[in-house]
Design an enzyme around this catalytic site. Structure first.
Site, PDB file in Angstrom:
ATOM      1  N   HIS A  54       0.840  -1.206   0.000  1.00  0.00           N
ATOM      2  CA  HIS A  54       0.000   0.000   0.000  1.00  0.00           C
ATOM      3  C   HIS A  54       0.873   1.253   0.000  1.00  0.00           C
ATOM      4  O   HIS A  54       0.590   2.226  -0.704  1.00  0.00           O
ATOM      5  CB  HIS A  54      -0.879   0.051   1.255  1.00  0.00           C
ATOM      6  CG  HIS A  54      -1.804  -1.113   1.428  1.00  0.00           C
ATOM      7  ND1 HIS A  54      -1.617  -2.064   2.405  1.00  0.00           N
ATOM      8  CD2 HIS A  54      -2.920  -1.472   0.748  1.00  0.00           C
ATOM      9  CE1 HIS A  54      -2.600  -2.956   2.329  1.00  0.00           C
ATOM     10  NE2 HIS A  54      -3.397  -2.627   1.338  1.00  0.00           N
ATOM     11  N   LYS A  76      -0.498  -6.622  -7.842  1.00  0.00           N
ATOM     12  CA  LYS A  76      -0.799  -7.814  -7.029  1.00  0.00           C
ATOM     13  C   LYS A  76      -2.218  -8.318  -7.298  1.00  0.00           C
ATOM     14  O   LYS A  76      -2.453  -9.504  -7.405  1.00  0.00           O
ATOM     15  CB  LYS A  76      -0.616  -7.444  -5.550  1.00  0.00           C
ATOM     16  CG  LYS A  76      -1.353  -8.245  -4.548  1.00  0.00           C
ATOM     17  CD  LYS A  76      -0.594  -9.471  -4.179  1.00  0.00           C
ATOM     18  CE  LYS A  76      -1.303 -10.361  -3.192  1.00  0.00           C
ATOM     19  NZ  LYS A  76      -2.546  -9.907  -2.660  1.00  0.00           N
TER      20      LYS A  76
HETATM   21  P1  AMP Z   1      -6.295  -3.941  -0.392  1.00  0.00           P
HETATM   22  O1  AMP Z   1      -6.152  -3.150   0.867  1.00  0.00           O
HETATM   23  O2  AMP Z   1      -5.805  -5.352  -0.267  1.00  0.00           O
HETATM   24  O3  AMP Z   1      -7.667  -3.842  -0.999  1.00  0.00           O
HETATM   25  O4  AMP Z   1      -5.303  -3.278  -1.437  1.00  0.00           O
HETATM   26  C1  AMP Z   1      -5.359  -1.903  -1.748  1.00  0.00           C
HETATM   27  C2  AMP Z   1      -4.486  -1.626  -2.941  1.00  0.00           C
HETATM   28  O5  AMP Z   1      -3.136  -1.994  -2.633  1.00  0.00           O
HETATM   29  C3  AMP Z   1      -4.893  -2.453  -4.177  1.00  0.00           C
HETATM   30  O6  AMP Z   1      -4.770  -1.641  -5.339  1.00  0.00           O
HETATM   31  C4  AMP Z   1      -3.891  -3.556  -4.174  1.00  0.00           C
HETATM   32  O7  AMP Z   1      -3.650  -4.116  -5.445  1.00  0.00           O
HETATM   33  C5  AMP Z   1      -2.655  -2.859  -3.639  1.00  0.00           C
HETATM   34  N1  AMP Z   1      -1.716  -3.842  -3.085  1.00  0.00           N
HETATM   35  C6  AMP Z   1      -1.976  -4.802  -2.167  1.00  0.00           C
HETATM   36  N2  AMP Z   1      -0.878  -5.563  -1.941  1.00  0.00           N
HETATM   37  C7  AMP Z   1       0.096  -5.081  -2.748  1.00  0.00           C
HETATM   38  C8  AMP Z   1       1.453  -5.441  -3.005  1.00  0.00           C
HETATM   39  N3  AMP Z   1       2.042  -6.450  -2.373  1.00  0.00           N
HETATM   40  N4  AMP Z   1       2.139  -4.706  -3.901  1.00  0.00           N
HETATM   41  C9  AMP Z   1       1.562  -3.670  -4.554  1.00  0.00           C
HETATM   42  N5  AMP Z   1       0.289  -3.281  -4.372  1.00  0.00           N
HETATM   43  C10 AMP Z   1      -0.443  -3.974  -3.482  1.00  0.00           C
END
Ligand code: AMP
Length: 281
Positions: free
Chosen positions: A37, A149
């Site tokens: 994030h 991801k």
């Molecule tokens: P989430 O909180 O899991 O819904 O993720 C929020 C954002 O962070 C989304 O756009 C995800 O794709 C991105 N994200 C989550 N994990 C990663 C990671 N390891 N590397 C890059 N972006 C990520």
């Protein structure tokens, strides 16, 4: 940094800065923030005058029986991380602020939402598209930051933004990994020590796929078989899917050619993990 919970207050706050000609970068999250994030937030900080991060565990994208209740919510830690990263606004609504009584309107991105993760998580991407559409309306960003991801999610949101004329640029940032290759995910917190080791098989199997393609293998079926064999060696691993698809349409490929996405979802114990790699052949 300001934390705002009500959509209309958030909208007013961004409009006040936008009318001064300032650009807005927006990073939607479900909280439990990690370096993945933060890489999005840092890029948004670099590109824009104002950075908005939303923290919202979106009930509409969880199917019954999924981990909505137990999803980690370390809110004060998240707020501290955002402050340190130079975020200007945190949008932190309650479910009833996003889905008030009588809510009836959903956004469905056909076909793209029914494959890969959409097969085992029916309704998931409808929930994602709906909440992102609402968040875009509330935060009015110039640039939306998403992570590779969640490759399918990024493809679906790009499609939606284009199809519904959202005046936003979508920037997809590379997957951030631990040193050993494990893709960072808020759900990694569910894994015990042994499961965390076993979870490395996702990254290892993607690397095996890349190696085989580099060695000349072009038959998707054979490649998937080799990847399946490697993952199946782990007792705790249960494969949801292994797929090689066109990186824009998500259509399955027989011959590995063009812009490809190799994507997989594997349950390690009770935790469902995803990972992927993009490649041009
Ligand atoms: P989430 O909180 O899991 O819904 O993720 C929020 C954002 O962070 C989304 O756009 C995800 O794709 C991105 N994200 C989550 N994990 C990663 C990671 N390891 N590397 C890059 N972006 C990520």
């Amino acid at each position: 940094m300001k934390t705002i919970t009500k959509p209309d207050a958030m909208f007013k706050a961004v409009m006040a800065v936008k009318t001064k000609g300032k650009s807005v970068g927006f990073v939607p999250t479900m909280g439990a923030l990690h370096e993945g994030h933060l890489s999005l937030i840092r890029r948004a900080r670099k590109d824009n005058d104002i950075v908005v991060v939303s923290i919202f565990v979106n009930p509409a994208q969880f199917a019954p029986g999924e981990d909505l209740k137990k999803y980690p919510r370390p809110v004060s830690k998240d707020i501290a991380l955002c402050r340190k990263a130079g975020v200007d606004f945190i949008f932190y609504p309650l479910p009833k602020d996003i889905y008030p009584q009588g809510f009836k309107t959903y956004v469905s991105v056909d076909d793209l939402s029914q494959v890969l993760c959409g097969r085992t998580r029916p309704g998931h991407f409808r929930g994602v598209a709906t909440v992102v559409a609402k968040l875009l309306n509330v935060t009015q960003p110039d640039i939306l930051y998403l992570g590779q991801k969640d490759a399918q999610q990024a493809i679906i949101i790009k499609r939606m933004a284009e199809d519904l004329n959202f005046p936003v640029k979508v920037r997809v940032m590379s997957t951030v990994r631990e040193k050993n290759g494990l893709a960072l995910s808020s759900r990694n917190a569910y894994l015990n020590k042994k499961e965390k080791e076993d979870a490395l098989v996702l990254f290892k199997s993607l690397n095996l796929a890349l190696l085989l393609i580099k060695g000349g293998l072009r038959d998707a079926g054979r490649l998937i078989k080799r990847v399946r064999e490697l993952i199946s060696k782990k007792k705790s691993a249960k494969i949801d899917y292994i797929a090689i698809v066109n990186a824009e349409t998500l259509e399955p490929l027989n011959k590995i050619r063009g812009n490809c996405l190799i994507a997989l979802a594997v349950r390690i114990g009770k935790t469902r993990l995803i990972d992927n790699v993009l490649l041009k052949v």
